[in-house]
Design an enzyme around this catalytic site. Structure first.
Site, PDB file in Angstrom:
ATOM      1  CE  LYS A  20      -3.772  -2.425   2.485  1.00  0.00           C
ATOM      2  NZ  LYS A  20      -4.660  -1.926   3.637  1.00  0.00           N
ATOM      3  CE1 TYR A  60      -9.378  -3.792   0.578  1.00  0.00           C
ATOM      4  CE2 TYR A  60      -8.508  -1.592  -0.848  1.00  0.00           C
ATOM      5  CZ  TYR A  60      -7.842  -3.295   0.280  1.00  0.00           C
ATOM      6  OH  TYR A  60      -6.598  -2.796   0.810  1.00  0.00           O
ATOM      7  CG  ASN A 123      -3.927  -2.850   6.922  1.00  0.00           C
ATOM      8  OD1 ASN A 123      -3.894  -2.299   5.964  1.00  0.00           O
ATOM      9  ND2 ASN A 123      -4.293  -2.855   7.486  1.00  0.00           N
ATOM     10  CG  HIS A 126      -4.855  -6.455  -0.841  1.00  0.00           C
ATOM     11  ND1 HIS A 126      -6.361  -6.692   0.325  1.00  0.00           N
ATOM     12  CD2 HIS A 126      -5.132  -7.438  -1.832  1.00  0.00           C
ATOM     13  CE1 HIS A 126      -6.365  -7.036  -0.731  1.00  0.00           C
ATOM     14  NE2 HIS A 126      -5.740  -7.883  -1.688  1.00  0.00           N
ATOM     15  CD  GLU A 137      -8.327  -9.682  -3.660  1.00  0.00           C
ATOM     16  OE1 GLU A 137      -6.678  -9.441  -3.857  1.00  0.00           O
ATOM     17  OE2 GLU A 137      -8.676  -8.812  -3.063  1.00  0.00           O
TER      18      GLU A 137
HETATM   19  P1  IDP Z   1      -7.685  -7.334   5.633  1.00  0.00           P
HETATM   20  O1  IDP Z   1      -7.024  -6.188   4.154  1.00  0.00           O
HETATM   21  O2  IDP Z   1      -6.575  -7.631   6.312  1.00  0.00           O
HETATM   22  O3  IDP Z   1      -8.159  -8.651   4.369  1.00  0.00           O
HETATM   23  P2  IDP Z   1     -10.377  -6.043   4.845  1.00  0.00           P
HETATM   24  O4  IDP Z   1     -11.369  -6.368   6.308  1.00  0.00           O
HETATM   25  O5  IDP Z   1     -10.469  -7.093   3.817  1.00  0.00           O
HETATM   26  O6  IDP Z   1      -8.806  -6.881   6.463  1.00  0.00           O
HETATM   27  O7  IDP Z   1     -10.319  -4.261   5.085  1.00  0.00           O
HETATM   28  C1  IDP Z   1      -9.433  -4.215   3.954  1.00  0.00           C
HETATM   29  C2  IDP Z   1      -8.691  -3.068   4.059  1.00  0.00           C
HETATM   30  O8  IDP Z   1      -9.556  -1.412   5.290  1.00  0.00           O
HETATM   31  C3  IDP Z   1      -8.153  -3.455   6.227  1.00  0.00           C
HETATM   32  O9  IDP Z   1      -6.450  -3.519   5.535  1.00  0.00           O
HETATM   33  C4  IDP Z   1      -7.725  -2.061   6.446  1.00  0.00           C
HETATM   34  O10 IDP Z   1      -6.876  -1.261   5.131  1.00  0.00           O
HETATM   35  C5  IDP Z   1      -9.133  -1.130   6.361  1.00  0.00           C
HETATM   36  N1  IDP Z   1     -10.187  -0.883   7.408  1.00  0.00           N
HETATM   37  C6  IDP Z   1     -10.423  -2.630   8.199  1.00  0.00           C
HETATM   38  N2  IDP Z   1     -11.044  -2.718   8.726  1.00  0.00           N
HETATM   39  C7  IDP Z   1     -11.051  -0.892   9.554  1.00  0.00           C
HETATM   40  C8  IDP Z   1     -11.219  -0.014   9.645  1.00  0.00           C
HETATM   41  O11 IDP Z   1     -12.577  -0.552  10.243  1.00  0.00           O
HETATM   42  N3  IDP Z   1     -11.334   1.059   9.979  1.00  0.00           N
HETATM   43  C9  IDP Z   1     -10.418   1.514   8.680  1.00  0.00           C
HETATM   44  N4  IDP Z   1      -9.575   0.485   8.131  1.00  0.00           N
HETATM   45  C10 IDP Z   1      -9.972  -0.423   8.724  1.00  0.00           C
HETATM   46 MG    MG Z   2      -9.675  -7.945   2.804  1.00  0.00          MG
END
Ligand code: IDP
Ligand code: MG
Length: 158
Positions: A20, A60, A123, A126, A137
């Site tokens: 990212k 997303y 974070n 991805h 994807e």
């Molecule tokens: P993942 O990346 O671990 O698969 P997902 O639930 O698919 O997690 O969410 C996609 C991305 O959205 C996450 O990596 C994170 O960057 C962001 N995200 C997920 N939940 C939250 C939240 O509660 N607040 C802000 N950003 C979030």
């Molecule tokens: Mg995800």
């Protein structure tokens, strides 16, 4: 010696990994690629790009009703990303283990998110969460001719 049966399908499993914008800005591209290489996975495709908002919205799409969706798209669009396809045995599951949990605070040391970040909304990486989503994807981010077909000497040896 009896070798466990490895079918081509399991060896050729593929996942979509993206570093990212914050991972790029913080100079973690080499470190992240190194981990996937050292683990033994095979690089199939890679591009450095500034993803369009349309592509990111689609990527997303499952999260479109979540309150953080607009901010997530904005974050992912804030700078270039490194989009990659990695291949290998159980690479989808293993990739998720290497990433750590969505929330870095829940991610163990030794994982990418556990070692390099602290915020869920920043974070750094991805990874596809299922074989089915990986395929979706990969097809979204890459054209078929961008997926490079080659023999990895290590895999021949294994
Ligand atoms: P993942 O990346 O671990 O698969 P997902 O639930 O698919 O997690 O969410 C996609 C991305 O959205 C996450 O990596 C994170 O960057 C962001 N995200 C997920 N939940 C939250 C939240 O509660 N607040 C802000 N950003 C979030
Ligand atoms: Mg995800």
């Amino acid at each position: 010696m009896v070798r466990p049966a490895l079918t081509m399908a399991s060896i050729a499993e593929r996942t979509f990994i993206a570093i990212k914008p914050d991972g790029v800005q913080r100079g973690l591209v080499g470190e992240i690629i190194k981990r996937f290489e050292q683990k033994g996975f095979k690089l199939v495709a890679m591009k450095f790009m500034h993803a369009s908002e349309d592509l990111l919205r689609e990527h997303y799409i499952d999260l479109k009703d979540r309150p953080f969706y607009p901010g997530l798209v904005e974050y992912m669009h804030s700078g270039p990303v490194v989009a990659m396809v990695w291949e290998g045995l159980n690479v989808v599951k293993a990739g998720r283990v290497m990433l750590g949990e969505t929330n870095p605070a829940d991610s163990k040391p030794g994982t990418i998110r556990g070692d390099f970040c602290i915020q869920m909304s920043r974070n750094i990486i991805h990874g596809s969460n299922s074989v089915e989503n990986a395929e979706i994807e990969i097809n979204l981010w890459f054209t078929p001719d961008e997926l490079v077909d080659y023999t990895c000497c290590e895999h021949e040896w294994i």
